[in-house]
Design an enzyme around this catalytic site. Structure first.
Site, PDB file in Angstrom:
ATOM      1  N   ILE A  60      49.426  26.631  12.097  1.00 51.52           N
ATOM      2  CA  ILE A  60      49.604  26.067  13.439  1.00 51.52           C
ATOM      3  C   ILE A  60      48.574  24.941  13.522  1.00 51.52           C
ATOM      4  CG2 ILE A  60      48.125  27.926  14.401  1.00 51.52           C
ATOM      5  CD1 ILE A  60      49.464  27.568  17.090  1.00 51.52           C
ATOM      6  N   SER A  61      49.009  23.753  13.943  1.00 47.66           N
ATOM      7  CA  SER A  61      48.126  22.577  13.922  1.00 47.66           C
ATOM      8  C   SER A  61      46.961  22.732  14.899  1.00 47.66           C
ATOM      9  CB  SER A  61      48.916  21.327  14.294  1.00 47.66           C
ATOM     10  OG  SER A  61      50.044  21.185  13.458  1.00 47.66           O
ATOM     11  N   GLN A  62      45.901  21.970  14.608  1.00 50.52           N
ATOM     12  CA  GLN A  62      44.742  21.853  15.500  1.00 50.52           C
ATOM     13  C   GLN A  62      45.209  21.349  16.872  1.00 50.52           C
ATOM     14  OE1 GLN A  62      42.683  18.363  14.350  1.00 50.52           O
ATOM     15  NE2 GLN A  62      40.709  18.986  15.195  1.00 50.52           N
TER      16      GLN A  62
END
Ligand code: SAH
Length: 223
Positions: free
Chosen positions: A70-72
């Site tokens: 899951i992206s930053q």
């Protein structure tokens, strides 16, 4: 008391989330009020694996199943801001992963199609989106490097995996003045690239470097 406030009062992560928006997003230059509001609204802790819940609002990507991430939060906000959404768009996301980016987009556009190549990830993203009450997102299992022609054109397309080059069918499926936001480059580092369609021309800008898991498919990486 509004229903919204009632819901927020029961959310033990609200303070962490508001602080994430202030310190990681506003402080670094995210300005679009609607993007900031969407990120204050979506419960990111429900999109990470239970073992990472306490770390959901940290300034970093986190692992999800199938060796994906899951992206930053900042990356989600930055890419979303680059789409310049006003609220009435149909948006295509390639790389559903946890479903978090799709949830943020769902607050900012009319409808979101999100494509994931790994069926198990698509299924758990569908469940999470359902659990948080989001009804304007459809998760589709397929190779997103070919886009999703049946619902084209899209006013915005966002690719949340790194591609060796720009998949031509994604540009084709953009509407006039539509914007494609995509990380392009090697498997180690990519350039966040925006391609805007103007009639039969395109305008390309490079926004800065980023690191994503690989986009795997016909017009992406082989494996
Ligand atoms: N947007 C996600 C994070 C994406 S991680 C989130 O908010 O959690 C990148 C995702 O892209 C992974 O789930 C990976 O399986 C998926 N992916 C990679 N290549 C793809 C392709 N060709 N089509 C669709 N999804 C792809």
């Amino acid at each position: 008391m509004t229903a919204k406030r009632g819901k927020d009062e029961g959310d033990p992560y609200l303070e962490l989330r508001l602080s994430m928006v202030e310190r990681q997003l506003e402080a670094r230059g995210i300005k679009d009020r609607r993007v900031l509001e969407a990120m204050r609204d979506v419960p990111r802790h429900l999109f990470v694996l239970p073992a990472y819940r306490e770390r959901a609002y940290e300034d970093c990507p986190l692992p999800i199943d199938e060796r994906q991430t899951i992206s930053q939060p900042y990356m989600v906000a930055w890419m979303t801001e680059l789409l310049c959404l006003k609220g009435d768009e149909t948006v295509l996301e390639i790389g559903t992963g946890s479903g978090y980016q799709a949830a943020v987009l769902s607050k900012l556009a009319r409808f979101v199609y999100t494509v994931e190549r790994i069926p198990a990830l698509a299924e758990s993203a569908r469940e999470r989106l359902r659990d948080v009450g989001i009804t304007n997102v459809e998760v589709v299992v397929s190779d997103g490097t070919e886009g999703l022609p049946e619902h084209a054109p899209y006013e915005g397309i966002i690719v949340t995996a790194g591609s060796p080059s720009v998949p031509p069918l994604l540009v084709e499926q953009l509407g006039d003045r539509g914007r494609l936001v995509i990380p392009v480059g090697s498997s180690g580092v990519q350039m966040l690239t925006v391609i805007e369609k103007r009639g039969d021309r395109t305008i390309t800008s490079e926004e800065g470097s980023c690191v994503f898991v690989p986009l795997v498919g016909k017009y992406g990486w082989e494996r």
